[in-house]
Design an enzyme around this catalytic site. Structure first.
Site, PDB file in Angstrom:
ATOM      1  N   CYS A 156       0.824  -1.215   0.000  1.00 41.44           N
ATOM      2  CA  CYS A 156       0.000   0.000   0.000  1.00 41.44           C
ATOM      3  C   CYS A 156       0.854   1.259   0.000  1.00 41.44           C
ATOM      4  O   CYS A 156       0.693   2.147  -0.834  1.00 41.44           O
ATOM      5  CB  CYS A 156      -0.918  -0.031   1.223  1.00 41.44           C
ATOM      6  SG  CYS A 156      -1.691   1.533   1.590  1.00 41.44           S
ATOM      7  N   CYS A 161      -1.547   1.756  -3.066  1.00 41.28           N
ATOM      8  CA  CYS A 161      -2.545   2.818  -2.872  1.00 41.28           C
ATOM      9  C   CYS A 161      -1.947   4.226  -2.839  1.00 41.28           C
ATOM     10  O   CYS A 161      -2.453   5.129  -3.511  1.00 41.28           O
ATOM     11  CB  CYS A 161      -3.288   2.620  -1.555  1.00 41.28           C
ATOM     12  SG  CYS A 161      -3.488   0.919  -1.023  1.00 41.28           S
ATOM     13  N   LYS A 164      -0.093   5.440  -6.099  1.00 46.57           N
ATOM     14  CA  LYS A 164      -1.129   5.412  -7.150  1.00 46.57           C
ATOM     15  C   LYS A 164      -2.063   6.611  -7.016  1.00 46.57           C
ATOM     16  O   LYS A 164      -2.339   7.320  -7.977  1.00 46.57           O
ATOM     17  CB  LYS A 164      -1.878   4.084  -7.016  1.00 46.57           C
ATOM     18  CG  LYS A 164      -3.047   3.823  -7.912  1.00 46.57           C
ATOM     19  CD  LYS A 164      -4.346   4.407  -7.473  1.00 46.57           C
ATOM     20  CE  LYS A 164      -4.961   3.897  -6.220  1.00 46.57           C
ATOM     21  NZ  LYS A 164      -5.504   2.576  -6.267  1.00 46.57           N
ATOM     22  N   TYR A 300      -8.303  -3.378 -11.978  1.00 47.11           N
ATOM     23  CA  TYR A 300      -8.368  -1.968 -11.570  1.00 47.11           C
ATOM     24  C   TYR A 300      -6.976  -1.347 -11.567  1.00 47.11           C
ATOM     25  O   TYR A 300      -6.809  -0.177 -11.902  1.00 47.11           O
ATOM     26  CB  TYR A 300      -9.094  -1.812 -10.219  1.00 47.11           C
ATOM     27  CG  TYR A 300      -8.271  -2.082  -8.979  1.00 47.11           C
ATOM     28  CD1 TYR A 300      -7.569  -1.049  -8.344  1.00 47.11           C
ATOM     29  CD2 TYR A 300      -8.198  -3.346  -8.409  1.00 47.11           C
ATOM     30  CE1 TYR A 300      -6.825  -1.285  -7.198  1.00 47.11           C
ATOM     31  CE2 TYR A 300      -7.472  -3.589  -7.269  1.00 47.11           C
ATOM     32  CZ  TYR A 300      -6.779  -2.558  -6.663  1.00 47.11           C
ATOM     33  OH  TYR A 300      -6.040  -2.796  -5.537  1.00 47.11           O
ATOM     34  N   GLU A 304      -6.164   1.966 -13.644  1.00 47.43           N
ATOM     35  CA  GLU A 304      -5.732   3.163 -12.899  1.00 47.43           C
ATOM     36  C   GLU A 304      -4.394   3.674 -13.459  1.00 47.43           C
ATOM     37  O   GLU A 304      -4.223   4.880 -13.671  1.00 47.43           O
ATOM     38  CB  GLU A 304      -5.576   2.830 -11.419  1.00 47.43           C
ATOM     39  CG  GLU A 304      -6.909   2.625 -10.710  1.00 47.43           C
ATOM     40  CD  GLU A 304      -6.763   2.233  -9.249  1.00 47.43           C
ATOM     41  OE1 GLU A 304      -7.740   2.379  -8.510  1.00 47.43           O
ATOM     42  OE2 GLU A 304      -5.670   1.774  -8.843  1.00 47.43           O
ATOM     43  N   HIS A 575     -26.986  20.173  -1.010  1.00 50.22           N
ATOM     44  CA  HIS A 575     -27.035  20.744  -2.345  1.00 50.22           C
ATOM     45  C   HIS A 575     -26.059  21.916  -2.459  1.00 50.22           C
ATOM     46  O   HIS A 575     -25.932  22.681  -1.506  1.00 50.22           O
ATOM     47  CB  HIS A 575     -28.457  21.255  -2.617  1.00 50.22           C
ATOM     48  CG  HIS A 575     -28.680  21.655  -4.043  1.00 50.22           C
ATOM     49  ND1 HIS A 575     -28.641  20.750  -5.083  1.00 50.22           N
ATOM     50  CD2 HIS A 575     -28.926  22.861  -4.596  1.00 50.22           C
ATOM     51  CE1 HIS A 575     -28.863  21.395  -6.223  1.00 50.22           C
ATOM     52  NE2 HIS A 575     -29.039  22.663  -5.953  1.00 50.22           N
ATOM     53  N   GLU A 580     -25.752  13.908  -3.438  1.00 56.82           N
ATOM     54  CA  GLU A 580     -27.188  14.042  -3.169  1.00 56.82           C
ATOM     55  C   GLU A 580     -28.025  13.204  -4.137  1.00 56.82           C
ATOM     56  O   GLU A 580     -29.201  12.955  -3.883  1.00 56.82           O
ATOM     57  CB  GLU A 580     -27.629  15.502  -3.199  1.00 56.82           C
ATOM     58  CG  GLU A 580     -27.565  16.149  -4.566  1.00 56.82           C
ATOM     59  CD  GLU A 580     -28.031  17.615  -4.573  1.00 56.82           C
ATOM     60  OE1 GLU A 580     -29.084  17.907  -3.998  1.00 56.82           O
ATOM     61  OE2 GLU A 580     -27.321  18.446  -5.171  1.00 56.82           O
TER      62      GLU A 580
END
Ligand code: FAD
Length: 600
Positions: A156, A161, A164, A300, A304, A575, A580
């Site tokens: 990681c 992670c 990346k 992925y 990525e 909002h 939302e």
């Protein structure tokens, strides 16, 4: 029955995992006396307070069966039953307590040895040390075939992670700079003249990673965890053999062992591929800009990397054997492919590499010559500055000597087989993280490590819940999800039980955009609901949008709590946000109505 077997094994684990294990009750004066006496002498012990445990009565009944003692405190030392308060205080008053405890030290150097200093291993080691256990952790990074190496912290931090996400951020900044013009910013010169310096980015990312490596070393020190920078294997179920980078061997004995060695990228099974191609192990510290890049794979990680390389300005092609993002919602995967295509990434679909070779141009420039074949039989041929292989990861179990110790692995993928308690086929050896067949994600490894150490040393009972784990794919258009994909929901429950609500919309952030070829109306949200007893339970949530990870993290709680669509509708939105959308989804897929939202 099953219940009593569970209690027996919980008792055994607690007793074996703690040098002094006391079954106690918080209100019992004799228990308090034992605990006070040990604390005053600075002796480490663990107390399982049965009155605070929902199953306390059943545990005490099983304990009676095992030890022949009905009352508390019920004390075990070095795995052996000693008795109650008077039996134990006899050792103390006779001055034999140290002798009793010393027996353990002859047997074991550590209460726990953790193999692997990544997300899972460090988490488990720190939690065990917090329970005052004597803990050692060993970590060793074998250089990649291209010679890349890194420090403590695992995948990681060093090659996963963290770098990346930072490179993804670097690519997004480019988009932000282009957007800036539409928002009235005057940039010096033409936006097309702005260039990116790969070297500066890599240097800064690597400096940051080095600081994290140092922090991990410090954390282990602060928590009294002994760190060995050595490669480990098992000699028997209690003995770990370590060999450091100078080839010096050492053997340590441990009461318990946790294996958290993770995995490494799988290489192409083609001659010279490991030497000529790079993987995610190399890309984040590549000494030179990658240039024209072929990414092989559709995981992925592949997408990525392709996304941020394109965003940084490189020519990127992705070679895909079959489908993108296997296991993820395929409607979302298709939208990612469409977006990445409009973003400039080229896809070679249904194509596999058949050879890679070195090619030297007249001016001495080194290229990699890749040949491939499409399912149709057509051939592909291309020259690339960089070939990045991301076709999966292999668990690092081969060199652990698991076979001779009797630890079972899945012969298909070499992952260690564990039960729901992360316990291997050998009772005192556990495995967590990417090395077992569970979601390969950092927070999963961290949480599993923490809970395992709590079960071993703090009388914890909570098991790791591997269901409904949220995740995000950091492609140029981010994709966050939790729960089931549409395909998996239908496969599990049948089409007539599943209702899908969806919407396609323009994030406000994109609304002034006048540049680029990407469709700005690209955000997409869908809730997958299970119809049950006139309710609709949300069993899958998917979002494609900027900052999808941030949105998914929040809503993940709702999905884990099995909230209904009506409860999502009852939530008042914030909002104007992208998130939302989940409070206002109305159009069902089954209605066939237009799902593109307009207006405010
Ligand atoms: P690791 O972190 O891999 O740690 C294992 C450690 O053990 C390593 O240091 C290894 O060198 C060491 N080791 C191996 N064998 C031995 C041995 N015999 N003796 C001693 N030490 C040994 N996850 C996310 O949650 N989000 C993301 O965005 C994300 N992005 C990723 C991007 C990439 C490019 C990659 C490759 C992974 C990504 N992951 C992500 C996955 C995540 O990094 C892993 O799930 C996680 O690191 C697994 O932790 P672990 O403790 O199981 O193993």
């Amino acid at each position: 029955n099953a219940d009593t077997m569970i209690f027996a094994s919980r008792i055994e684990e607690f007793v074996k995992g703690n040098q002094i294990a006391i079954f106690s009750k918080t209100w019992c004066p004799w228990c308090t006396k034992v605990k006070t006496m040990l604390t005053a002498q600075g002796k480490q012990f663990q107390a399982w307070e049965l009155d605070l445990d929902d199953d306390g009565v059943k545990v005490q009944a099983k304990l009676h069966e095992i030890s022949g003692q009905k009352t508390v405190p019920n004390i075990f030392v070095n795995g052996v039953h000693v008795g109650g308060y008077s039996d134990f205080s006899f050792y103390d008053t006779a001055g034999l307590l140290d002798e009793l405890l010393a027996k353990q030290n002859l047997d074991f150097d550590y209460d726990l040895v953790v193999i692997g200093g990544g997300s899972g291993g460090i988490s488990a080691a720190k939690e065990a040390a917090a329970a005052k256990k004597k803990v050692a952790l060993c970590d060793f990074v074998t250089p990649s075939p291209r010679g890349t190496i890194w420090g403590l912290g695992g995948t990681c931090v060093n090659v996963g992670c963290i770098p990346k996400k930072l490179m993804h951020r670097a690519a997004i900044i480019r988009q932000d700079m282009k957007d800036a013009i539409d928002f009235g910013w005057k940039l010096p010169g033409d936006i097309l003249d702005i260039t990116h310096d790969w070297g500066t980015m890599c240097k800064n990312i690597q400096t940051y990673i080095s600081s994290l490596n140092d922090q991990y070393i410090q954390q282990l020190k602060d928590n009294n965890v002994t760190f060995y920078n050595a490669k480990a294997s098992l000699l028997d179920k209690h003995t770990v053999r370590m060999v450091d980078s100078n080839g010096l061997p050492r053997e340590v004995k441990a009461r318990n062992i946790i294996i958290a060695v993770g995995g490494r990228p799988t290489h192409l099974d083609l001659p010279n591929a490991p030497e000529l191609c790079i993987t995610s192990d190399d890309i984040f510290s590549l000494k030179h800009p990658p240039g024209k890049t072929l990414v092989i794979g559709a995981s992925y990680i592949a997408l990525e990397c392709a996304g941020f390389l394109k965003g940084l300005g490189y020519d990127v092609t992705v070679m895909v054997r079959s489908i993108l993002l296997r296991g993820f919602d395929q409607e979302c995967a298709k939208k990612i492919e469409n977006y990445m295509t409009s973003y400039g990434v080229k896809f070679l679909k249904e194509c596999v590499p058949t050879s890679v070779a070195k090619y030297t141009e007249e001016d001495g420039k080194q290229l990699t010559w890749v040949k491939g074949q499409f399912n149709s039989g057509d051939l592909f041929e291309g020259m690339f500055d960089t070939v990045l292989v991301a076709v999966g990861r292999t668990a690092l179990t081969k060199e652990l000597n698991l076979d001779s110790v009797g630890i079972e692995v899945n012969s298909r993928n070499q992952k260690i087989l564990v039960n729901e308690k992360d316990q291997t086929s050998i009772k005192n050896v556990f495995a967590i993280g990417d090395v077992i067949e569970r979601p390969e994600l950092t927070p999963v490894a961290i949480q599993a490590g923490k809970l395992l150490a709590k079960r071993l040393y703090k009388a914890g009972t909570e098991l790791m819940d591997y269901n409904n784990i949220a995740t995000t794919v950091f492609t140029p258009l981010e994709y966050g999800c939790i729960g089931l994909s549409e395909e998996a929901a239908i496969a599990a429950h049948g089409e007539d039980k599943v209702e899908v609500y969806h919407s396609t919309f323009t994030p406000l952030e994109n609304s002034l955009r006048s540049w680029g070829t990407e469709d700005t109306n690209n955000a997409f949200a869908k809730l997958i609901c299970l119809k049950e007893n006139k309710e609709e339970f949300v069993i899958g949530l998917h979002i494609l949008s900027p900052n999808a990870g941030e949105i998914t993290q929040g809503f993940a709680l709702g999905v884990r709590l099995r909230l209904t669509k009506a409860q999502f509708d009852g939530l008042v939105g914030i909002h104007p946000t992208v998130a939302e959308v989940f409070t206002t989804l109305k159009v069902t897929k089954s209605s066939g109505e237009e799902s593109t939202a307009g207006g405010c």
